[in-house]
Design an enzyme around this catalytic site. Structure first.
Site, PDB file in Angstrom:
ATOM      1  N   GLY A   1      -5.508   0.370 -13.458  1.00 50.53           N
ATOM      2  CA  GLY A   1      -6.657   0.075 -12.683  1.00 50.53           C
ATOM      3  C   GLY A   1      -8.003   0.230 -13.308  1.00 50.53           C
TER       4      GLY A   1
ATOM      5  N   TYR B   1      -8.665   2.853 -15.014  1.00 48.14           N
ATOM      6  CA  TYR B   1      -8.724   3.311 -16.453  1.00 48.14           C
ATOM      7  C   TYR B   1      -8.080   2.258 -17.521  1.00 48.14           C
ATOM      8  CZ  TYR B   1      -9.205   8.174 -14.979  1.00 48.14           C
ATOM      9  OH  TYR B   1      -9.964   9.373 -14.420  1.00 48.14           O
TER      10      TYR B   1
ATOM     11  N   ASP C   1      -6.468   6.475  -5.406  1.00 49.99           N
ATOM     12  CA  ASP C   1      -6.930   7.661  -4.921  1.00 49.99           C
ATOM     13  C   ASP C   1      -7.835   7.506  -3.638  1.00 49.99           C
ATOM     14  OD1 ASP C   1      -7.451  10.643  -5.382  1.00 49.99           O
ATOM     15  OD2 ASP C   1      -9.059  10.318  -6.987  1.00 49.99           O
TER      16      ASP C   1
ATOM     17  N   ASP D   1       0.822  -1.182  -0.001  1.00 52.39           N
ATOM     18  CA  ASP D   1       0.008  -0.017  -0.089  1.00 52.39           C
ATOM     19  C   ASP D   1       0.704   1.108  -0.098  1.00 52.39           C
ATOM     20  OD1 ASP D   1      -1.888   2.027   0.632  1.00 52.39           O
ATOM     21  OD2 ASP D   1      -2.601   1.209   2.536  1.00 52.39           O
ATOM     22  N   ILE D   2       0.702   2.062  -1.108  1.00 50.84           N
ATOM     23  CA  ILE D   2       1.625   3.241  -1.008  1.00 50.84           C
ATOM     24  C   ILE D   2       1.464   4.322  -0.146  1.00 50.84           C
ATOM     25  CG2 ILE D   2      -0.149   4.639  -2.252  1.00 50.84           C
ATOM     26  CD1 ILE D   2       2.460   5.286  -4.321  1.00 50.84           C
TER      27      ILE D   2
END
Ligand code: AR6
Length: 175
Positions: free
Chosen positions: A120, A122, A35, A11-12
């Site tokens: 993802g 997109y 996001d 996880d970023i």
């Protein structure tokens, strides 16, 4: 350059780096995927700050603070929505990475982490997207020596495999 490039599966939002990159939409007002995770971890002040930015066109990037994140800054970029590959999608994805690296250079950030932009919701094909990410990352590391560490965050196994394969092709470890 290769030794300044890392892959991280996870996880970023957990990373303690100067800046993390968000794969946003052009409203910059939040969404799903990475996001959503970044906005949840940063807290509501992030969207308050984003509201003042008046959105962001595809391929561009804008900077905010990190608020409750460990990273002190977030770069919000907007990758292309994949249609069929004939609507400038690869150029727009390249432009999104370059816009982020330009801000990283301008700000003098020493470490940065990127998600796999556009692959993802997109639907940009992973093989081509990972090639663009690694190529642009290596080019940025070559020209920006202040950037000591560049992390590509791979959230799932397929993304990690694609990035590993591209690194082996584009930056093989010398024998
Ligand atoms: N840390 C790192 N990577 C993640 C995380 C996370 N916490 N969560 C998901 N990913 P996506 P896009 C991966 O859909 O394709 C949003 O709604 C995910 O598995 O987040 O650029 C925006 O608001 C995938 O590999 O971004 C836009 O509307 C990668 O991040 C739209 O989605 C990108 O997937 C942007 O779509």
């Amino acid at each position: 350059m290769r030794e300044r490039l890392e892959l991280f599966k996870g996880d970023i939002t957990t990373l303690d780096v100067s800046v993390i990159v968000n794969a946003a939409n052009s409203s910059l007002l939040g969404g799903g995927g990475v996001d959503g995770a970044i906005h949840r971890a940063a807290g509501p002040e992030l969207v308050w700050e984003c509201r003042k930015l008046n959105g962001c066109p595809t391929g561009s990037a804008k900077l905010t603070g990190g608020h409750n994140l460990k990273a002190a800054h977030v770069i919000h970029t907007v990758g292309p929505i994949w249609r069929d590959g004939n609507h400038g999608e690869p150029d727009l994805l390249t432009k999104a990475y370059r816009s982020c690296f330009a801000l990283i250079r301008q700000m003098g950030f020493g470490s940065a982490a990127f998600p796999s932009i556009s692959t993802g919701a997109y639907r940009f094909p992973l093989e081509q997207a990972s090639r663009i990410a690694i190529q642009e990352g290596l080019a940025a590391l070559e020209e920006n020596l202040v950037l000591r560490k560049l992390i590509f965050v791979c959230y799932d196994a397929a993304t990690l495999e694609a990035y590993q394969a591209r690194i082996e092709q584009l930056a093989p470890v010398p024998a």
